[in-house]
Design an enzyme around this catalytic site. Structure first.
Site, PDB file in Angstrom:
ATOM      1  N   HIS A   1       0.570  -1.831  -0.086  1.00  0.00           N
ATOM      2  CA  HIS A   1      -0.217   0.004  -0.224  1.00  0.00           C
ATOM      3  C   HIS A   1       0.811   1.113  -0.261  1.00  0.00           C
ATOM      4  CE1 HIS A   1       0.595  -0.760   4.411  1.00  0.00           C
ATOM      5  NE2 HIS A   1       0.685   0.202   3.705  1.00  0.00           N
TER       6      HIS A   1
HETATM    7  C1  T46 Z   1       2.811   0.712   6.529  1.00  0.00           C
HETATM    8  C2  T46 Z   1       3.923  -0.404   6.974  1.00  0.00           C
HETATM    9  C3  T46 Z   1       5.004  -0.001   7.926  1.00  0.00           C
HETATM   10  C4  T46 Z   1      -4.729  -0.081  13.488  1.00  0.00           C
HETATM   11  O1  T46 Z   1      -6.222  -0.724  13.893  1.00  0.00           O
HETATM   12  N1  T46 Z   1      -3.923   0.667  13.917  1.00  0.00           N
HETATM   13  C5  T46 Z   1      -2.330   0.685  13.212  1.00  0.00           C
HETATM   14  O2  T46 Z   1      -1.779   2.234  14.188  1.00  0.00           O
HETATM   15  C6  T46 Z   1      -2.049   0.128  12.444  1.00  0.00           C
HETATM   16  C7  T46 Z   1      -0.742  -0.010  11.527  1.00  0.00           C
HETATM   17  C8  T46 Z   1      -3.040  -0.574  11.658  1.00  0.00           C
HETATM   18  N2  T46 Z   1      -4.528  -1.345  12.468  1.00  0.00           N
HETATM   19  C9  T46 Z   1      -4.765  -2.121  11.568  1.00  0.00           C
HETATM   20  C10 T46 Z   1      -5.182  -1.817   9.904  1.00  0.00           C
HETATM   21  C11 T46 Z   1      -5.335  -3.736   9.652  1.00  0.00           C
HETATM   22  O3  T46 Z   1      -6.486  -4.355  10.558  1.00  0.00           O
HETATM   23  O4  T46 Z   1      -4.175  -3.602  11.804  1.00  0.00           O
HETATM   24  C12 T46 Z   1      -4.181  -4.148  10.587  1.00  0.00           C
HETATM   25  C13 T46 Z   1      -3.052  -4.634  10.036  1.00  0.00           C
HETATM   26  O5  T46 Z   1      -2.569  -3.110   9.555  1.00  0.00           O
HETATM   27  P1  T46 Z   1      -2.053  -2.905   7.818  1.00  0.00           P
HETATM   28  O6  T46 Z   1      -2.613  -3.971   7.197  1.00  0.00           O
HETATM   29  O7  T46 Z   1      -2.459  -2.211   7.189  1.00  0.00           O
HETATM   30  O8  T46 Z   1      -0.437  -3.389   7.970  1.00  0.00           O
HETATM   31  P2  T46 Z   1       0.936  -3.579   7.358  1.00  0.00           P
HETATM   32  O9  T46 Z   1       1.876  -4.622   8.670  1.00  0.00           O
HETATM   33  O10 T46 Z   1       0.649  -4.242   6.535  1.00  0.00           O
HETATM   34  O11 T46 Z   1       1.603  -2.422   7.055  1.00  0.00           O
HETATM   35  C14 T46 Z   1       1.540  -1.443   8.252  1.00  0.00           C
HETATM   36  C15 T46 Z   1       1.200  -0.559   8.530  1.00  0.00           C
HETATM   37  O12 T46 Z   1      -0.630  -0.604   8.456  1.00  0.00           O
HETATM   38  C16 T46 Z   1       1.305   0.733   6.956  1.00  0.00           C
HETATM   39  O13 T46 Z   1       0.401   1.957   7.842  1.00  0.00           O
HETATM   40  O14 T46 Z   1       3.008   1.790   6.644  1.00  0.00           O
HETATM   41  O15 T46 Z   1       3.384  -1.213   8.060  1.00  0.00           O
END
Ligand code: T46
Length: 133
Positions: A50
């Site tokens: 993303h």
């Molecule tokens: C990024 C990379 C480096 C939350 O509720 N609060 C938060 O602060 C974050 C970061 C995530 N979430 C929830 C949203 C999703 O339901 O946690 C779940 C996993 O998030 P995501 O799939 O976006 O996680 P990654 O590891 O793919 O990405 C993360 C960050 O979301 C993103 O901003 O830049 O790490």
């Protein structure tokens, strides 16, 4: 100009273990609003895929290692983070993917904004359209 912008943080060695410091400073480049960590990552996991519209971040691998792939819609570059004294700046409108997590990886991310799902661009074709516009 390279997409990989690294910043050094102080690491204070001690015979009983190291202490690394991440504090508000020009090295971060924004006011810190949030810190989150990725831990207990599954073998072969791929995360990210993303971009963000407003969020700026600095990622630091506190333990173990992982690979970041950054993409601005024109070029892709990758870097391995494996040092708590090194942070990777990730700016706006940069597609990021994370993979090759070691079993002991602890990835800390210092963020400029609170969590906001509307800030995410999770579709690569949409990302390309936005950055080319
Ligand atoms: C990024 C990379 C480096 C939350 O509720 N609060 C938060 O602060 C974050 C970061 C995530 N979430 C929830 C949203 C999703 O339901 O946690 C779940 C996993 O998030 P995501 O799939 O976006 O996680 P990654 O590891 O793919 O990405 C993360 C960050 O979301 C993103 O901003 O830049 O790490």
């Amino acid at each position: 100009m390279s997409l990989i912008r690294l910043v050094e943080f102080p690491v204070i060695p001690h015979e009983t273990g190291s202490l690394s410091v991440y504090e508000q400073s020009d090295k971060i480049g924004f006011d810190i609003k949030r810190i989150y960590c990725l831990t207990r990552l599954a073998l072969g996991a791929a995360r990210g895929s993303h971009a963000h519209r407003a969020l700026r971040q600095v990622a630091v691998c506190l333990s173990g290692s992982c690979r970041f792939i950054l993409d601005d819609g024109k070029t892709r570059e990758d870097v391995v983070l494996d040092n708590p004294g090194i942070g990777l700046h990730i700016g706006t409108y940069i597609w990021r993917e994370m993979k090759d997590f070691s079993s002991d990886c602890v990835l800390m991310v210092i963020a400029s904004e609170l969590y906001s799902e509307p800030d995410y661009i999770r579709d690569y074709d949409e990302f390309l359209q936005v950055v080319k516009a």
